[in-house]
Write an enzyme that holds these catalytic residues in place. Structure first.
Site, PDB file in Angstrom:
ATOM      1  N   GLU A 195      40.534 103.446 -10.292  1.00 16.58           N
ATOM      2  CA  GLU A 195      39.666 102.261 -10.246  1.00 16.58           C
ATOM      3  C   GLU A 195      39.758 101.565  -8.900  1.00 16.58           C
ATOM      4  O   GLU A 195      38.761 101.026  -8.398  1.00 16.58           O
ATOM      5  CB  GLU A 195      40.063 101.288 -11.358  1.00 16.58           C
ATOM      6  CG  GLU A 195      39.139 100.069 -11.499  1.00 16.58           C
ATOM      7  CD  GLU A 195      39.471  98.912 -10.565  1.00 16.58           C
ATOM      8  OE1 GLU A 195      38.602  98.031 -10.395  1.00 16.58           O
ATOM      9  OE2 GLU A 195      40.588  98.885 -10.001  1.00 16.58           O
ATOM     10  N   ASP A 206      45.707 103.256 -12.389  1.00 14.87           N
ATOM     11  CA  ASP A 206      46.257 103.290 -11.037  1.00 14.87           C
ATOM     12  C   ASP A 206      46.638 101.907 -10.523  1.00 14.87           C
ATOM     13  O   ASP A 206      46.177 100.883 -11.045  1.00 14.87           O
ATOM     14  CB  ASP A 206      45.269 103.952 -10.079  1.00 14.87           C
ATOM     15  CG  ASP A 206      43.921 103.236 -10.024  1.00 14.87           C
ATOM     16  OD1 ASP A 206      43.456 102.765 -11.077  1.00 14.87           O
ATOM     17  OD2 ASP A 206      43.334 103.147  -8.926  1.00 14.87           O
TER      18      ASP A 206
END
Length: 376
Positions: free
Chosen positions: A147, A85
């Protein structure tokens, strides 16, 4: 180790892979297209990529990816991690490379080198090892989801499947060769104060102001550095429905970071007490929630994983730089599961801003370092 392996790095492919990844929108909890692309990349090399159910567990549309790269029998496996991400603003991002090899976005979005540089580098390294049949340690690689939302993906990953006893997470700013020996514990807290609503003009005495109790508690919190190892923050305060209503609810959210668990929890206990005392004094009540979002880790320069990292950096022609970080990463989660872990620089700078940048030179250096760690 034969340093000629570094000559196999295909800079054109490395840059092309990075640029292709950057074009894909992959916000936290929305990494589906990115996960499919990364799976396809590594499967094209003949390796099976598995995806877990992290997406379902965290409310996203993609899980954590994991693959094994067989290596020389008898060698200890090594783990590498990155994440799928990127932070916002990221919709429609594009990599722009200038004549000096500096890579930026167009200025309206982040670049996404955090952490797509890790994906591109690991793909390049695995490609090299396969194409040139280079002897290496068995590799275990994970790309985690979400994350950026306090390591949500890695916190639901099944670390028991790992055989590696040594881990390197590619997710740190700075010159290639930098590694963080220390990272803090993160504690999130949320205090919800419950009072009693009443008309603020006609009958204020009949109400119990949740905002008043929250304000009293906040006024007692030592915000910022409480000591060299610990910080306390109050980040979000919400309360009240209208100016003519005594507010019956107020929520306060914040975080505590410390290199020592005991110090973090000591501050947490103080904050909890402040809210309880302030609420009790005016007849309100408090619900207090706590979430440990990262666990501290600390290695010394004599730790085996640090010695190996320094040796690999030197083999790659890099100057090892050992630092402390007050940020968190999937290395915190990995270390919490008993696997010695370092978060290492991988070619990302000015992260979480539209000024974020990388460079082809840094991407290449990071590949050299990963190769050295995989072969030594």
């Amino acid at each position: 180790m034969d340093k000629s392996v570094f000559s196999y790095i295909n800079k054109d492919r490395l840059l092309r892979t990075f640029e292709e990844l950057v074009k894909i929108d992959s916000p936290s909890k929305g990494e589906r297209e990115m996960a499919d692309k990364v799976k396809a990349l590594f499967e094209s090399l003949g390796y099976a990529v598995t995806e877990d159910d992290a997406g379902e567990k965290i409310g996203g549309n993609a899980g954590n990816l994991f693959l094994r790269i067989p290596g020389e029998e008898g060698n200890e496996p090594v783990f590498f991690g990155g994440h799928l991400d990127t932070v916002e603003p990221a919709k429609g991002k594009c990599a722009v490379t200038d004549e000096k090899g500096v890579i930026t976005s167009k200025g309206e979005t982040v670049l996404g080198a955090d952490d797509l540089s890790a994906v591109a580098e690991l793909y390049e390294v695995v490609s090299i090892l396969k194409e040139h049949n280079i002897p290496h340690r068995p590799l275990e690689i994970a790309f985690f989801a979400a994350e950026e939302l306090y390591t949500l993906g890695s916190r639901v990953f099944d670390f028991s499947k790992l055989k590696a006893k040594e881990a390197y997470v590619l997710d740190l700013s700075g010159d290639i060769g930098r590694a963080a020996l220390r990272a803090p514990t993160f504690l999130y807290y949320k205090a919800t104060v419950h009072g009693k609503a009443s008309h603020a003009g006609f009958a204020p005495e009949a109400g119990v102001s949740a905002v008043k109790a929250a304000a009293e508690a906040i006024s007692r919190i030592q915000i910022g550095h409480v000591d060299p190892d610990t910080t306390v923050a109050v980040g979000i305060v919400k309360g009240g429905l209208a100016t003519n209503i005594v507010p019956e609810e107020c929520t306060v959210e914040g975080e505590i970071r410390s290199y020592f668990d005991e110090k973090a929890y000591r501050e947490l206990d103080k904050i909890r007490a402040y809210f309880n005392e302030a609420a009790e004094a005016i007849g309100a009540s408090v619900d207090f929630e706590v979430e440990k979002r990262a666990a501290a880790y600390h290695f010394t320069e004599s730790s085996p994983i640090v010695s190996r990292f320094k040796a690999a950096a030197e083999k790659a022609g890099l100057a090892p730089e050992l630092v402390e970080t007050f940020g968190g990463s999937d290395a915190n989660t990995t270390a919490e599961h008993g696997i010695p872990s370092l978060v290492i620089a991988n070619g990302m700078n000015q992260i979480h801003t539209t000024e974020e940048y990388s460079s082809l030179d840094d991407l290449e250096k990071a590949c050299k370092l990963i190769l050295a760690l995989a072969i030594l």
